[in-house]
Design a protein around this motif. Sequence first.
Motif, PDB file in Angstrom:
ATOM      1  N   SER A   1       0.814  -1.220   0.000  1.00 53.77           N
ATOM      2  CA  SER A   1       0.000   0.000   0.000  1.00 53.77           C
ATOM      3  C   SER A   1       0.846   1.268   0.000  1.00 53.77           C
ATOM      4  CB  SER A   1      -0.922   0.013   1.217  1.00 53.77           C
ATOM      5  OG  SER A   1      -0.162   0.026   2.422  1.00 53.77           O
ATOM      6  N   GLU A   2       2.113   1.173   0.420  1.00 57.67           N
ATOM      7  CA  GLU A   2       2.970   2.357   0.438  1.00 57.67           C
ATOM      8  C   GLU A   2       3.266   2.859  -0.979  1.00 57.67           C
ATOM      9  OE1 GLU A   2       6.500   1.571   2.603  1.00 57.67           O
ATOM     10  OE2 GLU A   2       5.479   1.088   4.479  1.00 57.67           O
ATOM     11  N   ALA A   3       3.451   1.931  -1.916  1.00 59.63           N
ATOM     12  CA  ALA A   3       3.785   2.315  -3.290  1.00 59.63           C
ATOM     13  C   ALA A   3       2.596   2.154  -4.243  1.00 59.63           C
ATOM     14  CB  ALA A   3       4.973   1.491  -3.792  1.00 59.63           C
ATOM     15  N   TYR A   4       1.722   1.197  -3.951  1.00 61.31           N
ATOM     16  CA  TYR A   4       0.589   0.893  -4.843  1.00 61.31           C
ATOM     17  C   TYR A   4      -0.693   0.815  -4.023  1.00 61.31           C
ATOM     18  CZ  TYR A   4       4.611  -0.563  -7.628  1.00 61.31           C
ATOM     19  OH  TYR A   4       5.814  -0.602  -8.282  1.00 61.31           O
ATOM     20  N   PRO A   5      -1.170   1.942  -3.490  1.00 60.79           N
ATOM     21  CA  PRO A   5      -2.341   1.924  -2.595  1.00 60.79           C
ATOM     22  C   PRO A   5      -3.609   1.413  -3.272  1.00 60.79           C
ATOM     23  CG  PRO A   5      -1.769   4.175  -3.240  1.00 60.79           C
ATOM     24  CD  PRO A   5      -0.649   3.301  -3.686  1.00 60.79           C
ATOM     25  N   ASP A   6      -3.830   1.756  -4.537  1.00 64.35           N
ATOM     26  CA  ASP A   6      -5.044   1.313  -5.232  1.00 64.35           C
ATOM     27  C   ASP A   6      -5.063  -0.207  -5.387  1.00 64.35           C
ATOM     28  OD1 ASP A   6      -5.837   3.922  -5.434  1.00 64.35           O
ATOM     29  OD2 ASP A   6      -5.125   4.181  -7.489  1.00 64.35           O
ATOM     30  N   TYR A   7      -3.929  -0.772  -5.754  1.00 66.75           N
ATOM     31  CA  TYR A   7      -3.861  -2.228  -5.920  1.00 66.75           C
ATOM     32  C   TYR A   7      -4.081  -2.929  -4.585  1.00 66.75           C
ATOM     33  CZ  TYR A   7      -2.077  -6.888  -6.922  1.00 66.75           C
ATOM     34  OH  TYR A   7      -1.952  -8.252  -7.054  1.00 66.75           O
ATOM     35  N   ALA A   8      -3.443  -2.440  -3.529  1.00 65.91           N
ATOM     36  CA  ALA A   8      -3.581  -3.069  -2.213  1.00 65.91           C
ATOM     37  C   ALA A   8      -5.027  -3.013  -1.740  1.00 65.91           C
ATOM     38  CB  ALA A   8      -2.660  -2.374  -1.215  1.00 65.91           C
ATOM     39  N   ARG A   9      -5.682  -1.857  -1.912  1.00 66.14           N
ATOM     40  CA  ARG A   9      -7.076  -1.714  -1.467  1.00 66.14           C
ATOM     41  C   ARG A   9      -8.001  -2.648  -2.250  1.00 66.14           C
ATOM     42  NH1 ARG A   9      -7.295   3.120  -2.193  1.00 66.14           N
ATOM     43  NH2 ARG A   9      -8.260   3.209  -4.268  1.00 66.14           N
ATOM     44  N   THR A  10      -7.811  -2.717  -3.562  1.00 71.62           N
ATOM     45  CA  THR A  10      -8.659  -3.578  -4.393  1.00 71.62           C
ATOM     46  C   THR A  10      -8.488  -5.053  -4.021  1.00 71.62           C
ATOM     47  OG1 THR A  10      -8.527  -2.011  -6.231  1.00 71.62           O
ATOM     48  CG2 THR A  10      -9.188  -4.262  -6.753  1.00 71.62           C
ATOM     49  N   GLU A  11      -7.249  -5.458  -3.792  1.00 75.93           N
ATOM     50  CA  GLU A  11      -6.983  -6.847  -3.431  1.00 75.93           C
ATOM     51  C   GLU A  11      -7.597  -7.196  -2.083  1.00 75.93           C
ATOM     52  OE1 GLU A  11      -5.284  -9.595  -4.981  1.00 75.93           O
ATOM     53  OE2 GLU A  11      -5.965  -8.288  -6.596  1.00 75.93           O
ATOM     54  N   LEU A  12      -7.479  -6.294  -1.135  1.00 69.83           N
ATOM     55  CA  LEU A  12      -8.038  -6.562   0.189  1.00 69.83           C
ATOM     56  C   LEU A  12      -9.562  -6.632   0.136  1.00 69.83           C
ATOM     57  CD1 LEU A  12      -5.728  -4.283   2.377  1.00 69.83           C
ATOM     58  CD2 LEU A  12      -5.846  -6.785   2.420  1.00 69.83           C
ATOM     59  N   GLU A  13     -10.178  -5.794  -0.701  1.00 66.13           N
ATOM     60  CA  GLU A  13     -11.643  -5.816  -0.819  1.00 66.13           C
ATOM     61  C   GLU A  13     -12.124  -7.116  -1.445  1.00 66.13           C
ATOM     62  OE1 GLU A  13     -12.513  -2.364  -3.081  1.00 66.13           O
ATOM     63  OE2 GLU A  13     -12.376  -0.975  -1.376  1.00 66.13           O
ATOM     64  N   LYS A  14     -11.339  -7.691  -2.323  1.00 64.24           N
ATOM     65  CA  LYS A  14     -11.730  -8.944  -2.975  1.00 64.24           C
ATOM     66  C   LYS A  14     -11.573 -10.145  -2.052  1.00 64.24           C
ATOM     67  CE  LYS A  14      -9.036  -8.679  -6.551  1.00 64.24           C
ATOM     68  NZ  LYS A  14      -8.388  -8.965  -7.852  1.00 64.24           N
ATOM     69  N   ARG A  15     -10.764  -9.997  -1.037  1.00 70.13           N
ATOM     70  CA  ARG A  15     -10.492 -11.139  -0.170  1.00 70.13           C
ATOM     71  C   ARG A  15     -11.618 -11.335   0.842  1.00 70.13           C
ATOM     72  NH1 ARG A  15      -3.958 -11.432   0.781  1.00 70.13           N
ATOM     73  NH2 ARG A  15      -3.435 -11.287  -1.442  1.00 70.13           N
ATOM     74  N   PRO A  16     -11.997 -12.570   1.100  1.00 70.02           N
ATOM     75  CA  PRO A  16     -13.107 -12.836   2.025  1.00 70.02           C
ATOM     76  C   PRO A  16     -12.728 -12.540   3.469  1.00 70.02           C
ATOM     77  CG  PRO A  16     -12.037 -14.891   1.386  1.00 70.02           C
ATOM     78  CD  PRO A  16     -11.413 -13.811   0.558  1.00 70.02           C
TER      79      PRO A  16
END
Length: 296
Positions: free
Chosen positions: A224-239
């Motif tokens: 999330s420090e370098a790629y916040p959008d990717y980290a947020r999207t991945e976490l939202e997809k995870r159950p």
Amino acid sequence: MRSLMQSPALMAFTLLALSGCVETVSGKSYTSGEYRSLYYVNSESAVKDQNREPDGDVWYDWVYFRKYSKERAKSLRTDLPMQLALIETFRKHTAGYEQALQFVTASQGVANLKQDGALTPENQKSLEATVAQAAKASNWNSRVRWDLDDEFRSVLGMNTAEMERIIFVRSIDKLKDGVAINRLLPKTIAYVTEKGEKSTEYKLLQDALPSIQFSDAELRHFVSEAYPDYARTELEKRPTPTEAKCLGFGFKRGTDGFANCLMFQEDRQARDLRQALEDDARKAAAREWRRHAMPW
């Protein structure tokens, strides 16, 4: 015998030799491996012996095992055959290095020689070039799998854009393979952050993110420090833990069975929480009763 007892290291060497633990080299006054280093480090007569055959291994051991001193630099400064033997010994050893730390140590030893002026300027340059060439070759052919967690910038020949690029790409490959991800991920994220979002390195790691298996904690604290959008999207997809349990039971998202499972799990968690609170209350009441009923 008295002089032997006054030198603990020489006494240890003698005991090792008598016990057969030390391998002696025919025609030489030293032993092989680390025991040879131990012997020479504690035997100044070996340096003063002008009849010996120049043997770079002796000086290599002193430099590599960090038992080098300014006093020994003086004897090496005027011994040109030994300087050449030392360069050849470094060439022989560095060609077989398989760990980054070996090159770090060797580079530090070469720096010590330069600081004390132990070699002629020409021989110092030759020694530095020898170590640099071996280090670069180990990176080119991946004999040493350098990555961003290694101290490569302190190694002769490695602090170049070409070497750094090879190391960066290899670091990404290691992350994809799940190799030392806990150690390597923070260094890789810090590296691309320093390079900036418009850099080629930033884009290379961004393209590789879907191929790397991150834990939730790694996504939150590092990615999330370098790629916040990717980290947020991945976490939202995870159950969530509850969803993961229902998925583990074989229910599929969007079905009535999955929804019923979620409700059952949530009700069960609520009952467990109420039960735990009631148990805590009973235990607290019992302690309070004992404090009044049995004050002793």
